[in-house]
Design a protein around this motif. Structure first.
Motif, PDB file in Angstrom:
ATOM      1  N   ALA A 185       0.855  -1.188   0.000  1.00  0.00           N
ATOM      2  CA  ALA A 185       0.000   0.000   0.000  1.00  0.00           C
ATOM      3  C   ALA A 185       0.889   1.236   0.000  1.00  0.00           C
ATOM      4  N   ILE A 186       0.512   2.210  -0.802  1.00  0.00           N
ATOM      5  CA  ILE A 186       1.394   3.347  -1.047  1.00  0.00           C
ATOM      6  C   ILE A 186       0.677   4.668  -0.767  1.00  0.00           C
ATOM      7  N   GLY A 187       1.378   5.568  -0.075  1.00  0.00           N
ATOM      8  CA  GLY A 187       0.878   6.922   0.141  1.00  0.00           C
ATOM      9  C   GLY A 187      -0.516   6.946   0.737  1.00  0.00           C
ATOM     10  N   SER A 188      -1.376   7.754   0.155  1.00  0.00           N
ATOM     11  CA  SER A 188      -2.739   7.870   0.667  1.00  0.00           C
ATOM     12  C   SER A 188      -3.523   6.573   0.518  1.00  0.00           C
ATOM     13  N   GLY A 189      -3.017   5.638  -0.285  1.00  0.00           N
ATOM     14  CA  GLY A 189      -3.652   4.330  -0.404  1.00  0.00           C
ATOM     15  C   GLY A 189      -3.528   3.492   0.855  1.00  0.00           C
ATOM     16  N   VAL A 190      -2.581   3.846   1.739  1.00  0.00           N
ATOM     17  CA  VAL A 190      -2.427   3.117   3.004  1.00  0.00           C
ATOM     18  C   VAL A 190      -3.710   3.203   3.833  1.00  0.00           C
ATOM     19  N   ALA A 191      -4.492   4.252   3.621  1.00  0.00           N
ATOM     20  CA  ALA A 191      -5.757   4.400   4.349  1.00  0.00           C
ATOM     21  C   ALA A 191      -6.685   3.216   4.120  1.00  0.00           C
ATOM     22  N   ALA A 192      -6.538   2.539   2.988  1.00  0.00           N
ATOM     23  CA  ALA A 192      -7.386   1.381   2.705  1.00  0.00           C
ATOM     24  C   ALA A 192      -7.199   0.281   3.741  1.00  0.00           C
ATOM     25  N   LEU A 193      -6.022   0.213   4.345  1.00  0.00           N
ATOM     26  CA  LEU A 193      -5.750  -0.826   5.337  1.00  0.00           C
ATOM     27  C   LEU A 193      -6.525  -0.600   6.630  1.00  0.00           C
ATOM     28  N   CYS A 194      -7.063   0.591   6.801  1.00  0.00           N
ATOM     29  CA  CYS A 194      -7.832   0.896   8.014  1.00  0.00           C
ATOM     30  C   CYS A 194      -9.128   0.096   8.084  1.00  0.00           C
ATOM     31  N   CYS A 195      -9.534  -0.488   6.972  1.00  0.00           N
ATOM     32  CA  CYS A 195     -10.822  -1.193   6.931  1.00  0.00           C
ATOM     33  C   CYS A 195     -10.810  -2.509   7.695  1.00  0.00           C
ATOM     34  N   VAL A 196      -9.620  -2.997   8.035  1.00  0.00           N
ATOM     35  CA  VAL A 196      -9.525  -4.345   8.608  1.00  0.00           C
ATOM     36  C   VAL A 196      -9.714  -4.297  10.122  1.00  0.00           C
ATOM     37  N   MET A 197     -10.938  -4.056  10.538  1.00  0.00           N
ATOM     38  CA  MET A 197     -11.278  -4.003  11.956  1.00  0.00           C
ATOM     39  C   MET A 197     -12.076  -5.246  12.347  1.00  0.00           C
ATOM     40  N   SER A 198     -11.939  -5.646  13.601  1.00  0.00           N
ATOM     41  CA  SER A 198     -12.725  -6.764  14.111  1.00  0.00           C
ATOM     42  C   SER A 198     -14.199  -6.358  14.168  1.00  0.00           C
TER      43      SER A 198
END
Length: 227
Positions: free
Chosen positions: A119-132
């Motif tokens: 994940a790169i730059g502002s695309g790292v925000a996509a990783l925030c979706c992985v919540m329990s």
């Protein structure tokens, strides 16, 4: 006879804030020389590539004429088919990827299987979706990573209205955040996760993704040969 190519899923934002044109071109061009690429976006919506100039506008005109330029919907993705997940710098990611439940299922598969994620730059925000399910635990807690710093984001007009500040989110949810100076090429690798601080880090991040996948492929082939 050459070995079949690995498949890479490239996740894109379909929000109006779009995907960085330069980051996308660099990521797609380098990755497509090593992988078979499949694009995916929320509900398979079209993608807006932002910050285009005369040079890359011609590239996109040619690219959009290809059937492969049309993304599929997250809900149709068979995660088991893909060996790598790639998210280019996407200003829109904080708006439609950071809390996307379908994307969360895809990323969770890559975490469980320890498949390479980049994940790169502002695309790292996509990783925030992985919540329990209870919203208390993040899938990347304890991981070391980077992403756009508060100082880099503060230069943008939409800073005050951003729903997610990546640096703060990582720190608040148990991740280890690190950044370099503004606009510097900065990439962090932790286990199977590769993150780049900004769009300038695209080439370095994708090169490491390619190397990681090649190493994994070699390791799998070696284990088969020993049987």
């Amino acid at each position: 006879m050459s070995a079949p190519r690995l498949h890479c899923l490239m996740v894109l934002s379909s929000a109006v804030e779009g995907v960085s044109a330069q980051s996308y071109i660099q990521a797609y061009t380098l990755a497509s020389s090593n992988f078979s690429i499949q694009l995916a976006s929320p509900h398979g919506k079209n993608v807006e590539y932002v910050q285009q100039d005369d040079n890359n506008r011609r590239w996109f005109n040619e690219f959009r004429s290809k059937a492969s330029s049309n993304p599929i919907a997250f809900e149709t993705v068979d995660s088991a088919r893909y060996s790598a997940l790639l998210i280019p710098s996407s200003p829109g990611a904080v708006h439609d990827l950071a809390s996307n439940t379908e994307l969360s299922q895809i990323v969770n598969h890559f975490i469980r299987e320890k498949k390479p994620i980049c994940a790169i730059g502002s695309g790292v925000a996509a990783l925030c979706c992985v919540m329990s399910p209870d919203g208390k635990s993040w899938g990347f807690k304890t991981y070391s990573m980077t992403g756009p710093s508060v100082f880099e984001l503060a230069r943008t007009q939409e800073f005050s209205s951003l729903p997610v500040i990546v640096e703060d989110f990582i720190k608040d949810h148990g991740g280890q955040y690190n950044n370099s100076e503004m606009d510097a090429v900065h990439v962090i690798i932790d286990r199977h996760l590769i993150t780049g601080q900004n769009a300038h880090s695209t080439l370095m991040a994708v090169q490491n993704l390619t190397l990681m996948c090649a190493q994994n492929k070699h390791a799998v082939s070696g284990s088969r040969d020993m049987r």
